[in-house]
Design a protein around this motif. Sequence first.
Motif, PDB file in Angstrom:
ATOM      1  N   SER A  75       0.852  -1.179   0.000  1.00  0.00           N
ATOM      2  CA  SER A  75       0.000   0.000   0.000  1.00  0.00           C
ATOM      3  C   SER A  75       0.894   1.237   0.000  1.00  0.00           C
ATOM      4  N   THR A  76       0.293   2.397  -0.184  1.00  0.00           N
ATOM      5  CA  THR A  76       1.067   3.638  -0.116  1.00  0.00           C
ATOM      6  C   THR A  76       1.748   3.775   1.238  1.00  0.00           C
ATOM      7  N   LEU A 248      -2.017 -14.806  -5.827  1.00  0.00           N
ATOM      8  CA  LEU A 248      -0.879 -14.035  -5.329  1.00  0.00           C
ATOM      9  C   LEU A 248      -1.099 -12.534  -5.529  1.00  0.00           C
ATOM     10  N   GLN A 249      -1.649 -12.176  -6.680  1.00  0.00           N
ATOM     11  CA  GLN A 249      -1.897 -10.759  -6.952  1.00  0.00           C
ATOM     12  C   GLN A 249      -2.967 -10.202  -6.036  1.00  0.00           C
ATOM     13  N   LEU A 250      -3.960 -11.027  -5.714  1.00  0.00           N
ATOM     14  CA  LEU A 250      -5.001 -10.592  -4.791  1.00  0.00           C
ATOM     15  C   LEU A 250      -4.430 -10.387  -3.396  1.00  0.00           C
ATOM     16  N   LEU A 251      -3.517 -11.273  -3.002  1.00  0.00           N
ATOM     17  CA  LEU A 251      -2.939 -11.213  -1.664  1.00  0.00           C
ATOM     18  C   LEU A 251      -1.911 -10.089  -1.526  1.00  0.00           C
ATOM     19  N   PHE A 252      -1.011  -9.981  -2.507  1.00  0.00           N
ATOM     20  CA  PHE A 252       0.121  -9.052  -2.385  1.00  0.00           C
ATOM     21  C   PHE A 252       0.012  -7.801  -3.254  1.00  0.00           C
ATOM     22  N   GLY A 253      -0.872  -7.816  -4.240  1.00  0.00           N
ATOM     23  CA  GLY A 253      -0.955  -6.697  -5.164  1.00  0.00           C
ATOM     24  C   GLY A 253      -0.081  -6.929  -6.382  1.00  0.00           C
ATOM     25  N   SER A 254      -0.513  -6.413  -7.528  1.00  0.00           N
ATOM     26  CA  SER A 254       0.200  -6.685  -8.777  1.00  0.00           C
ATOM     27  C   SER A 254       1.622  -6.125  -8.796  1.00  0.00           C
ATOM     28  N   GLU A 255       1.822  -4.931  -8.215  1.00  0.00           N
ATOM     29  CA  GLU A 255       3.145  -4.312  -8.253  1.00  0.00           C
ATOM     30  C   GLU A 255       4.174  -5.162  -7.523  1.00  0.00           C
ATOM     31  N   GLU A 259       7.358  -7.131  -9.252  1.00  0.00           N
ATOM     32  CA  GLU A 259       8.728  -6.723  -8.928  1.00  0.00           C
ATOM     33  C   GLU A 259       9.471  -7.700  -8.030  1.00  0.00           C
ATOM     34  N   ALA A 260       8.761  -8.305  -7.070  1.00  0.00           N
ATOM     35  CA  ALA A 260       9.435  -9.135  -6.071  1.00  0.00           C
ATOM     36  C   ALA A 260       9.334 -10.632  -6.355  1.00  0.00           C
TER      37      ALA A 260
END
Length: 292
Positions: A75-76, A248-255, A259-260
Motif C-alpha cells: 500500500s502507499t 498471489l496478486q489478490l494477496l500481495f498486489g500486482s506491483e 517486482e518481487a
Amino acid sequence: MRIAIAGASGLLGRATTAHLLANGHEVLALVRREASGPNERRWDPDAGRIAAPGLADVDVVINFSGAGIADARWSTERKAELRSSRLNSTTTLAAALEPAGRCRRLLNGSAIGYYGDTGETMVDERTPQGAGFLAQLVADWERAAHAAPVPTAYLRTGHVFTTEGGFLGKQRLPFRLGLGGRLGSGRQFVSWIHVDDYTRAVAHLLTSTLTGPVNLCGPNPVTNARFTAAFANALHRPALIPMPLPALQLLFGSEMVDEALLSGTRVQPRRLLDDGFTFHRPDLDDALASVA
C-alpha cells in the motif's frame, strides 16, 4: 572486534550475531526499547538518537534495519514504511560516526533489487540501477549510507537460504503440503546464498578494504523452475502445479508480485570473489538439503 549491529533481532542480524560471537567478536545490539544489559544500547532511528556514548566505543557498525519487503501488501503507507525504516536508520548511523573516531567501517544493508528485472543477462556490481520501486528504494538507501564519514560497503543481498523464515520460510509449508510450484514462466532467475556463506561473507568484509556495492549472493543463480524442483526434491514432495498468480496478486498486489516475485536478477558476486572469498555451499541441491 567490538561490533554494533542495528537490526540484530532480525533474521540476518541473529545469524550474523551468532557467527561473530562464535568467532571471538563482541556484539553490541542497538535496540528500540530500554537496554537490558551492557551488550545492548537504546536508539531511536526515527528521532535520529543513539544513547551515549553513541558509536564511539565500537570498531565496526553493521546495519540490517528495514521492514520486510514481502511481509505485507505494498500500500502507499507500506511503501513509505519500507523507505523510512531503511533511510532513517542509515541516516542516524551515518550521522553518529566520526571521521577520526574508533569506528573505521560501516557495512550497510542493501539488496540486489537495485538491478531490477534483468532477465537472463548476468549482472555484477558494475551494472547500473534498474527500474521500479525496489531499485529506487535500494539506490536511495545506498545514497544515505554514502554520507557516512568512514569506509562503507553496501551489502547487496540476494535470497538467503536458512531454516528460519526468509525466502524459504514463506514457501516451506505449501511445498511440504505438495502445493509448491514455479512462479509464472519459471524462467526468471533466483540469486541465492546459504546463510552460512552469508555470515562468513559479512565477517570477511569486516577487515576487507572493499567499499561501495558488494553482491552477497552465491556464484550459481538458477531459474525459478530449477529452484522449485530442487526445493521440492529436498522436501521429498512433488511440485507439479504452478502457483496461481491471480491468488498471489489478490494477496500481495500486482506491483509487488511483478517486482518481487515474477522479476528475475541473475547476479554474480564478482567483487567478493575477486577479494578472495570462497563459498562453502555454492551448490543449490547441497544448500537446500542443509536447510529443508
